[in-house]
Design an enzyme around this catalytic site. Sequence first.
Site: not given
Ligand code: GLA
Length: 383
Positions: A125, A127, A172
Amino acid sequence: MTNNQFTADFQQLFGHPAQGLSVAPGRVNLIGEFTDYNLGYVLPCALNFSTQVLFKTRDDKQVVVYSNNYPGEQDSFSIDNDIAQGDSQWGNYIRAVVYVLKKRGYALGGIELLISSDVPQGAGLSSSAALEVSIAGAFNQAFNLRIDTKTIALIGQQAENEFMHCQCGIMDQLISAQAEAGHALKIDCDDLSTEKVLIPEDLNLVIVNSNYPRKLVESEYNQRRLDCEGAAQKMQVSSLRQANLALLEQTKAVLTENEYKRAFHVLSENQRVVDTVTALANNSMDDLRDLLAASHQSLRDNFEVTVPATDGLVDIISRALEGKGAVRMTGGGFGGAVICLCRDDEIAVVKAAVEREYQPKFDLHADIFVCQAGTGLAVNTVS
Ligand code: GLA
């Protein structure tokens, strides 16, 4: 923890009040997994779980950091020295952001930081993105750096790539920096343009953390990225965004089996993001269910990033829902959480099924969170 307690903690640690508070959320991705670093589409939204950072500038050049999540620990370093890895993993995220800010030429001074986060860790998630974005937000305000939210996200990603050695994409950090309440964000990871996508009011975001102990996440993650880049190279395109399923089939003979499967996932997942935006606009549970199910299946069979615990949760929840909800694994894989979209009446059904079936089968306890799509980075002065 109340904000009052948090500000009192800062006062007690440093002997004076904080000057500002930077808050950045964790995220859940509705669909579009492992597409970001292939310059495709993603559809995340922010959670109402966040990392909060109280801060105050210092007269010297020291960065002094405490975290309420790691009581008794402290990290400190001088911004005048080369930024090297420290003893604590959590402290390294702060060092990573400072490393990038310095590399980009921003003028920084000393600062006191106190962190507190309620984003579940190791659950997929984000963090760590919440931490990077909130720290960058604090420096931005404290030293009047005038960095926009897109650049803050890029700084967080660069911190991961160059200092933490995780070759993650931009999803993210960008959602943590730019999210809007009640909305998901469709991000085009090619040009970082975004489109707000309303989450229907009667659609709940139920997140179930498998609590599966994640192992080898970074090495496997980086290997998947290399597979995708290998596939693009052999298809003679600069990224998978420039490819399509017809080209993939034409090139199949020169690709390794893994390169083919990874590219197939990415190309079909991009289309599912586009279709999910339409399904949300129509508030069509049938379409959402089919799209999330196809995404999970592809992550399991083509991208190979699920584990029995997350496959098991998806199976338990989808059987209990009897078609009245959508579910799939979310985030970086190899454990972590699943996301379920369902109406109010179904929340209790999902909870009961997980509580009844998951622990006996996997000997793990699942945490269940019913979330709202929250807002992105906010930095304010503390009065
Ligand atoms: C992690 C990475 C993202 C993305 C996801 C998969 O969260 O930090 O950049 O690649 O995996 O979608």
